[in-house]
Design a protein around this motif. Structure first.
Motif: not given
Length: 260
Positions: A26-27, A55-57, A108-118
């Motif tokens: 689900n992630e 997209t990102r939930p 993946i990079g954009l997704d991770y940037d959206s959940f933690s700074m850089l």
């Protein structure tokens, strides 16, 4: 051949282990890859365009926020029927798998940037390695001088320290803005309004940059929806800032003042 190509690409993207992190089903990142084959230029060689979307939930909602919506006009690759798609980070085995892997790491990079700074740096570095490996084969879009909007320039922007404020905006926008709107819409909107000033400063220093274009191509419609609910006296200032940063969508932003 096109049905087999579609199946092979789907399985390659979904069955390859792209990260060492433990990811639940689900992630997984929701994404679309639309490849429009324009021409078959040989028995097994094709020219195409590709639309890449992810997209990102948004926390505590059923809404997905667009992170990436990019059109790549320069896909040229070989595909041999029934030949497995193979990928190695350290070498360019085929332009097709390099293209696919590049955009997977970008998503993946954009997704991770959206959940933690850089947080996406590792994946942008992997994408840059793919760029470096692919340059020797002469495919279009991998070199700095292949037009003004290409894969080299995009990953160079993402790893350039002068664009760190833009990358940081992905975290502020999503984690501190969108994710908090279920608790307080005004606070979330205020956070996003604040980061527009940061993006405005970058736009003045780096006008017409590819990374800013990438951000607003994904976000312009969402921003119109968000700020249509702002106070009347705020709307004109917001329209002015958005129009300066993203002049290509200036007509769209006028909707903010017309919507209630």
């Amino acid at each position: 051949i096109y049905k087999e190509m579609e199946k092979a690409i789907y399985e390659f993207i979904n069955n390859t282990k792209w990260t060492n992190d433990i990811i639940q089903i689900n992630e997984r990142i929701e994404c679309n890859l639309i490849i429009n084959v324009k021409e078959q230029i040989g028995v097994d060689e094709f020219k195409a365009t590709a639309q890449i979307q992810s997209t990102r939930p948004v926390f505590n909602s059923s809404y997905n926020s667009t992170l990436l919506n990019f059109m790549d006009e320069d896909w040229q690759f070989k595909y041999i029927l029934n030949q497995p798609l193979e990928f190695n980070e350290n070498e360019n085995r085929s332009n097709l798998t390099s293209l696919l892997a590049y955009y997977v790491y970008l998503m993946i990079g954009l997704d991770y940037d959206s959940f933690s700074m850089l947080g996406g740096t590792t994946y942008y570095q992997k994408a840059r390695q793919i760029v470096n490996n692919a340059q020797a084969n002469g495919g279009k879009g991998w070199k700095a001088f292949d037009g003004t909007r290409n894969r080299f320039i995009l990953i160079d922007n993402l790893l350039d320290n002068s664009f760190k404020p833009v990358r940081g905006s992905y975290y502020n926008y999503h984690r501190l803005g969108m994710d908090l709107m279920s608790q307080n819409v005004e606070n979330g909107r205020e956070e996003i309004k604040g980061l527009l000033g940061t993006l405005q400063k970058v736009a003045r220093e780096k006008p017409n940059s590819m990374l800013l274009n990438l951000f607003f191509t994904a976000k312009n419609e969402e921003l119109i929806g968000l700020f249509s609910g702002a106070l009347p006296n705020e709307k004109q200032a917001i329209i002015q800032i958005l129009t300066e940063i993203d002049p290509g969508n200036s007509n769209k932003y006028q909707q903010i003042s017309r919507n209630n």
